[in-house]
Design a protein around this motif. Structure first.
Motif, PDB file in Angstrom:
ATOM      1  N   GLU A 198       0.849  -1.188   0.000  1.00 33.44           N
ATOM      2  CA  GLU A 198       0.000   0.000   0.000  1.00 33.44           C
ATOM      3  C   GLU A 198       0.885   1.238   0.000  1.00 33.44           C
ATOM      4  N   LEU A 199       0.775   2.032  -1.046  1.00 26.54           N
ATOM      5  CA  LEU A 199       1.608   3.221  -1.198  1.00 26.54           C
ATOM      6  C   LEU A 199       0.753   4.480  -1.194  1.00 26.54           C
ATOM      7  N   TYR A 200       1.342   5.556  -0.703  1.00 27.51           N
ATOM      8  CA  TYR A 200       0.721   6.867  -0.782  1.00 27.51           C
ATOM      9  C   TYR A 200       1.587   7.723  -1.694  1.00 27.51           C
ATOM     10  N   CYS A 201       0.992   8.218  -2.768  1.00 27.48           N
ATOM     11  CA  CYS A 201       1.769   8.879  -3.816  1.00 27.48           C
ATOM     12  C   CYS A 201       1.288  10.312  -4.033  1.00 27.48           C
ATOM     13  N   ALA A 202       2.208  11.124  -4.523  1.00 26.13           N
ATOM     14  CA  ALA A 202       1.888  12.502  -4.911  1.00 26.13           C
ATOM     15  C   ALA A 202       2.511  12.760  -6.272  1.00 26.13           C
ATOM     16  N   LYS A 203       1.859  13.634  -7.050  1.00 25.71           N
ATOM     17  CA  LYS A 203       2.355  13.928  -8.378  1.00 25.71           C
ATOM     18  C   LYS A 203       3.412  15.023  -8.295  1.00 25.71           C
ATOM     19  N   ASN A 204       4.496  14.832  -9.045  1.00 22.43           N
ATOM     20  CA  ASN A 204       5.556  15.833  -9.057  1.00 22.43           C
ATOM     21  C   ASN A 204       5.063  17.139  -9.663  1.00 22.43           C
ATOM     22  N   ALA A 205       5.582  18.244  -9.158  1.00 15.39           N
ATOM     23  CA  ALA A 205       5.210  19.551  -9.709  1.00 15.39           C
ATOM     24  C   ALA A 205       5.724  19.702 -11.132  1.00 15.39           C
TER      25      ALA A 205
ATOM     26  N   HIS B 177       5.791  10.255  -6.990  1.00 14.45           N
ATOM     27  CA  HIS B 177       6.726   9.797  -5.956  1.00 14.45           C
ATOM     28  C   HIS B 177       5.898   9.306  -4.776  1.00 14.45           C
ATOM     29  N   CYS B 178       6.291   8.147  -4.245  1.00 10.00           N
ATOM     30  CA  CYS B 178       5.452   7.447  -3.267  1.00 10.00           C
ATOM     31  C   CYS B 178       6.247   7.029  -2.035  1.00 10.00           C
ATOM     32  N   CYS B 179       5.529   6.900  -0.934  1.00  5.35           N
ATOM     33  CA  CYS B 179       6.054   6.319   0.299  1.00  5.35           C
ATOM     34  C   CYS B 179       5.103   5.215   0.756  1.00  5.35           C
ATOM     35  N   PRO B 180       5.631   4.164   1.373  1.00  2.00           N
ATOM     36  CA  PRO B 180       4.748   3.122   1.912  1.00  2.00           C
ATOM     37  C   PRO B 180       3.836   3.680   3.008  1.00  2.00           C
ATOM     38  N   LYS B 181       2.787   2.954   3.266  1.00  2.00           N
ATOM     39  CA  LYS B 181       1.857   3.346   4.323  1.00  2.00           C
ATOM     40  C   LYS B 181       2.602   3.481   5.653  1.00  2.00           C
ATOM     41  N   ASP B 182       2.271   4.527   6.412  1.00  2.00           N
ATOM     42  CA  ASP B 182       2.846   4.831   7.728  1.00  2.00           C
ATOM     43  C   ASP B 182       4.253   5.435   7.648  1.00  2.00           C
ATOM     44  N   TRP B 183       4.762   5.692   6.441  1.00  6.04           N
ATOM     45  CA  TRP B 183       6.039   6.377   6.282  1.00  6.04           C
ATOM     46  C   TRP B 183       5.763   7.853   5.984  1.00  6.04           C
ATOM     47  N   LYS B 184       6.644   8.725   6.476  1.00  5.83           N
ATOM     48  CA  LYS B 184       6.467  10.165   6.303  1.00  5.83           C
ATOM     49  C   LYS B 184       7.372  10.667   5.179  1.00  5.83           C
ATOM     50  N   PRO B 185       6.811  11.410   4.209  1.00  5.18           N
ATOM     51  CA  PRO B 185       7.642  11.927   3.112  1.00  5.18           C
ATOM     52  C   PRO B 185       8.294  13.257   3.467  1.00  5.18           C
TER      53      PRO B 185
ATOM     54  N   HIS C 193      13.045  11.535   0.308  1.00  2.00           N
ATOM     55  CA  HIS C 193      13.080  10.330   1.136  1.00  2.00           C
ATOM     56  C   HIS C 193      11.759  10.113   1.887  1.00  2.00           C
ATOM     57  N   CYS C 194      11.645   8.904   2.415  1.00  2.00           N
ATOM     58  CA  CYS C 194      10.531   8.526   3.297  1.00  2.00           C
ATOM     59  C   CYS C 194      11.131   8.127   4.649  1.00  2.00           C
ATOM     60  N   TYR C 195      10.388   8.401   5.727  1.00  2.00           N
ATOM     61  CA  TYR C 195      10.901   8.168   7.083  1.00  2.00           C
ATOM     62  C   TYR C 195       9.885   7.361   7.882  1.00  2.00           C
ATOM     63  N   PHE C 196      10.428   6.425   8.674  1.00  2.00           N
ATOM     64  CA  PHE C 196       9.562   5.553   9.469  1.00  2.00           C
ATOM     65  C   PHE C 196      10.073   5.501  10.903  1.00  2.00           C
ATOM     66  N   ILE C 197       9.193   5.724  11.846  1.00  2.00           N
ATOM     67  CA  ILE C 197       9.535   5.638  13.272  1.00  2.00           C
ATOM     68  C   ILE C 197       9.183   4.226  13.751  1.00  2.00           C
ATOM     69  N   SER C 198      10.208   3.451  14.083  1.00  2.00           N
ATOM     70  CA  SER C 198       9.963   2.055  14.486  1.00  2.00           C
ATOM     71  C   SER C 198       9.666   1.987  15.977  1.00  2.00           C
ATOM     72  N   SER C 199       8.576   2.610  16.351  1.00  2.00           N
ATOM     73  CA  SER C 199       8.211   2.691  17.777  1.00  2.00           C
ATOM     74  C   SER C 199       7.823   1.331  18.349  1.00  2.00           C
ATOM     75  N   GLY C 200       7.488   0.380  17.487  1.00  2.00           N
ATOM     76  CA  GLY C 200       7.106  -0.951  17.978  1.00  2.00           C
ATOM     77  C   GLY C 200       8.297  -1.811  18.331  1.00  2.00           C
ATOM     78  N   LEU C 201       9.519  -1.347  18.022  1.00  2.00           N
ATOM     79  CA  LEU C 201      10.725  -2.139  18.307  1.00  2.00           C
ATOM     80  C   LEU C 201      11.684  -1.327  19.158  1.00  2.00           C
ATOM     81  N   VAL C 202      12.011  -1.842  20.332  1.00  2.00           N
ATOM     82  CA  VAL C 202      13.030  -1.243  21.194  1.00  2.00           C
ATOM     83  C   VAL C 202      14.167  -2.250  21.293  1.00  2.00           C
TER      84      VAL C 202
END
Length: 236
Positions: free
Chosen positions: A88-95, A104-112, A116-125
């Protein structure tokens, strides 16, 4: 009338000399036989050479097939992993429209942010190595920060009561290296005041201090923390 007598001179060729003239004839077949034997040897040599060539060709083909099969298996494994992670990807069209990469797309729960896309792995310590492996399994790596803008974006999506591993490591003698091998620029670092301060603390976290806000702190790599993963955007 006297009868006429006619004499004829007859010369008889000596048989022995005649035979001597052709005495070499019986030896001819042996010469032909030797010639035929040499002809029979040529196909044998050709067959041996052909056999060796085919054997080498078969070995080469088998080696190439094994290498190809291994690479193909790795590609299938990577594709299967991506199919699971990025279903599942979330995409935006380039200007600025591009011919072959308009989205350009990022996977679900990743922040663009930026490219780049960024993911906070809060479920893993876990330790630095474990969090690094976790990011790698998702096709990413621990975050690499090269600008104030990126630092501000990242700290804006973090919780103040938690520390987060980043992809910065002391390779020895306080020689800091980013996990993606990009150069470490001391002018673009965000250490807390007084940090780094311990040679035994070779890994780095981002954390928040009440008086000074967000910054970097060196800690032992075995400490358990959450982490920030980073990957390049997926272009479609």
């Amino acid at each position: 009338m006297a009868s006429e007598i006619t004499y004829a001179e007859v010369k008889i060729r000596n048989k022995s000399s005649s035979l001597g003239t052709y005495s070499k004839c019986p030896a001819a077949p042996s010469e032909k036989r030797i010639h035929h034997l040499s002809k029979l040897g040529s196909p044998s040599l050709l067959f041996t050479s052909l056999t060796v060539f085919l054997l080498l060709l078969a070995i080469t083909f088998l080696g190439s097939f094994i290498i190809y099969f291994q690479k193909y298996s790795q590609l299938l494994e990577k594709k299967a992993m991506k199919d699971i992670i990025y279903n599942e990807l979330y995409c935006a069209k380039n200007a600025s429209l591009m011919e072959d990469k308009d989205w350009h797309c990022c996977p679900k729960d990743w922040k663009p942010f930026g490219s780049h896309c960024y993911f906070i792995s809060s479920g893993l310590v876990a330790s630095w190595n474990k969090t690094k492996e976790n990011c790698s399994h998702m096709g990413a790596h621990l975050v690499v920060i090269h600008s104030q803008e990126e630092q501000n974006f990242i700290t804006g999506i973090l919780a103040t009561g938690t520390g987060y591993f980043i992809g910065l490591l002391d390779a020895g003698h306080r020689q800091w290296q980013w996990i993606d091998q990009t150069p470490y620029n001391e002018s673009a670092t965000f250490w807390h005041k007084g940090e780094p301060n311990q040679n035994s603390e070779q890994c780095v976290i981002i954390n928040h201090r009440k008086k000074t806000g967000w910054g970097w702190n060196d800690i032992p790599c075995s400490d358990n923390q959450t982490a920030i993963c980073q990957m390049k955007k997926i272009h479609l």
